[in-house]
Design a protein around this motif. Structure first.
Motif, PDB file in Angstrom:
ATOM      1  N   ASN A  69      -5.390 -17.073   5.480  1.00 24.47           N
ATOM      2  CA  ASN A  69      -6.742 -16.345   5.689  1.00 24.47           C
ATOM      3  C   ASN A  69      -6.230 -14.842   5.367  1.00 24.47           C
ATOM      4  N   ARG A  70      -7.064 -14.118   5.362  1.00 25.50           N
ATOM      5  CA  ARG A  70      -7.147 -12.638   5.064  1.00 25.50           C
ATOM      6  C   ARG A  70      -6.299 -11.925   5.903  1.00 25.50           C
ATOM      7  N   GLU A  71      -6.649 -12.133   7.163  1.00 27.68           N
ATOM      8  CA  GLU A  71      -5.675 -11.131   8.224  1.00 27.68           C
ATOM      9  C   GLU A  71      -4.378 -11.866   7.992  1.00 27.68           C
ATOM     10  N   GLN A  72      -4.053 -12.912   8.130  1.00 33.06           N
ATOM     11  CA  GLN A  72      -2.775 -13.399   8.074  1.00 33.06           C
ATOM     12  C   GLN A  72      -1.996 -12.644   6.952  1.00 33.06           C
ATOM     13  N   LEU A  73      -2.516 -13.064   5.688  1.00 37.70           N
ATOM     14  CA  LEU A  73      -2.106 -12.355   4.496  1.00 37.70           C
ATOM     15  C   LEU A  73      -1.729 -10.972   4.667  1.00 37.70           C
ATOM     16  N   ALA A  74      -2.771 -10.140   4.972  1.00 37.32           N
ATOM     17  CA  ALA A  74      -2.778  -8.842   5.186  1.00 37.32           C
ATOM     18  C   ALA A  74      -1.610  -8.433   5.984  1.00 37.32           C
ATOM     19  N   ALA A  75      -1.290  -9.025   7.139  1.00 37.99           N
ATOM     20  CA  ALA A  75      -0.230  -8.738   7.959  1.00 37.99           C
ATOM     21  C   ALA A  75       1.203  -9.137   7.372  1.00 37.99           C
TER      22      ALA A  75
END
Ligand code: FES
Length: 373
Positions: free
Chosen positions: A232-238
Motif C-alpha cells: 500500500n502507499r503508506e508502506q511504500l513511502a516509508a
C-alpha cells in the motif's frame, strides 16, 4: 561433427545446416530429421531448443526448481524474459511459460526454472512431482519485453509477489554479477516465510552487497517481515521514500500488480514502471453469424456456438479447462481440436479442418467444432 558426449548434446553449426537442408528433409519425410536424431540423444534437434534436466530441488513445499542444460540451439536470454516449456504428459504435449531465474551471465550454460505447483496447475504439479534428472523438455527461445534495459538504470526497485519472484531474481542476480554500483531495493511479498523461494540466497545477497536492500512482507504472519501487510502507499513511502526516482520492475499476482500500477499511475510516473506487458487484441464476439455447435467430446457436452472464444464457451457450458493469461501468451489453454475450423482472434486467420492443437482462449469456432475437452 556430432558431439558424442551425452552431456554436451550439441550439434555443430555446420552439421545443423546440413541436417536442416531440404535434401535431408526430403530423405527423412514423413518423420523429419529430428525423429532420427532423437534415437541418438533426445536433446539433439536441428532447430528446437531441447534441454536436459540436470538437477531438481524443492525450495518450498509446493515449488520445484529445475536446472536445465539446453542444446546448442539456445540463444540465451535477457534477465526478466520468459520461455515456453513443453513437456509430454500421458502422450499429450503441454506448454507453459516460465521465467529463467538465473543470472544472464551464468557461465555453466544452464537455465534455472522455478515453478510453483498450483492446485489446478497441471504442468507445474507434474514438474513438482515427476521431474527427474535426465528428463528432456522442449523450450522456446526467450521472449518478452520485460527485461533489464541494456543501459542499466542507476536506481533499481524490484517488486515481486509469490512465484513472480523468478524474473526479478534473474535481474537481481544479473546486476550483482555485473557489480552494479547503484542502489537496488527488492520488495517481495508472499504468504509466509516458509513460502519464500530463494530465501537463503536473498538474505546472503543482501548481507554481501551493501547496495542491495531486501524487504519482505508475509501476509499470514505480519510480525516476521520488514513490511507489514499487503502492498500500500503508506508502506511504500516509508520503506522506499525515493521510489519515484527508481526504475521499477514488477511481477506478481494480478491483485498486487494492479495496486502497484495504480499507484504509479496516480503519481504520474507510470513510464518508470516495467512489467510483463501482455496485451491482446480485443475479441469481437459475432453472435449474429455464429453457426453450428461446439462439441466437448470428453465431457460429452454440446452447446450452440455463440461466437465467443472456445474457452468462454467451455466455461459457459460448465467446464473448467485450464487457462492462464486468456490472451494467447502462455499456452495454458492449449487443447486438441478433433474436427472443424477455428479463427484466431489475434490474426483473423482461419485454421485448418481436422485435428490440431489450438489455444482456446484466442480461437472462435467457424461452424461446428469438436474439442477433446
Ligand atoms: S494462451 Fe494463456 S490462457 Fe490461452
Amino acid at each position: 561433427m556430432i558431439a558424442t558426449s551425452r552431456n554436451t548434446s550439441f550439434l555443430s553449426t555446420g552439421l545443423r545446416r546440413v541436417l536442416g537442408s531440404r535434401v535431408v528433409a526430403a530423405m527423412t519425410t514423413p518423420h523429419g530429421v529430428d525423429r532420427y536424431l532423437e534415437l541418438f540423444d533426445p536433446t539433439w534437434s536441428v532447430n528446437e531448443v531441447r534441454a536436459e534436466v540436470t538437477a531438481v530441488r524443492h525450495p518450498t513445499a509446493d515449488s520445484v526448481t529445475l536446472s536445465l542444460r539446453p542444446n546448442g540451439n539456445w540463444q540465451g536470454f535477457r534477465a526478466g524474459q520468459f520461455v515456453r516449456l513443453t513437456v509430454e504428459i500421458d502422450g499429450v504435449r503441454r506448454t507453459r511459460c516460465y521465467s529463467p531465474a538465473n543470472s544472464a551471465h551464468a557461465t555453466d550454460g544452464k537455465i534455472e526454472l522455478t515453478a510453483k505447483a498450483h492446485a489446478n496447475g497441471f504442468v507445474s504439479r507434474f514438474l513438482r512431482e515427476q521431474a527427474r534428472p535426465g528428463m528432456v523438455v522442449t523450450l522456446s527461445q526467450a521472449d518478452g519485453s520485460f527485461a533489464l534495459p541494456e543501459q542499466r538504470p542507476e536506481r533499481v526497485l524490484l517488486i515481486s509477489g509469490g512465484s513472480g519472484i523468478t524474473p526479478v531474481m534473474a535481474m537481481l542476480r544479473t546486476l550483482c554479477d555485473e557489480g552494479h554500483a547503484g542502489r537496488i531495493t527488492f520488495l517481495h511479498y508472499c504468504n509466509a516465510a516458509r513460502d519464500l523461494i530463494y530465501a537463503e540466497e536473498l538474505a546472503e545477497i543482501a548481507a554481501r552487497y551493501p547496495n542491495v536492500e531486501l524487504l519482505r512482507g508475509f501476509a499470514a504472519s505480519e510480525q516476521c517481515g520488514e513490511l507489514q501487510g499487503l502492498f500500500n502507499r503508506e508502506q511504500l513511502a516509508a520503506a522506499v521514500p525515493d521510489y519515484a526516482e527508481a526504475s521499477t520492475f514488477l511481477c506478481g499476482p494480478p491483485g498486487m500488480m494492479k495496486a502497484v500500477q495504480q499507484l504509479w499511475a496516480e503519481d504520474g510516473i507510470a513510464e518508470r514502471l516495467h512489467l510483463e506487458n501482455f496485451t491482446a487484441a480485443p475479441v469481437v464476439v459475432d453472435s449474429t453469424n455464429a453457426e453450428g455447435d461446439v462439441r466437448f467430446a470428453r465431457s460429452e457436452r454440446l452447446a450452440a456456438n455463440n461466437g465467443a472464444t472456445l474457452l468462454d464457451q467451455a466455461e459457459a457450458a460448465g467446464l473448467r479447462p485450464e487457462a492462464g493469461c486468456r490472451m494467447g501468451i502462455c499456452h495454458t489453454c492449449t487443447c486438441r481440436k478433433l474436427s472443424g475450423r477455428v479463427r484466431d482472434t489475434r490474426t483473423g486467420q482461419l485454421g485448418e479442418e481436422g485435428e490440431e492443437d489450438i489455444q482456446i482462449c484466442v480461437s472462435v469456432p467457424v461452424g461446428t467444432v469438436t474439442l477433446d475437452v
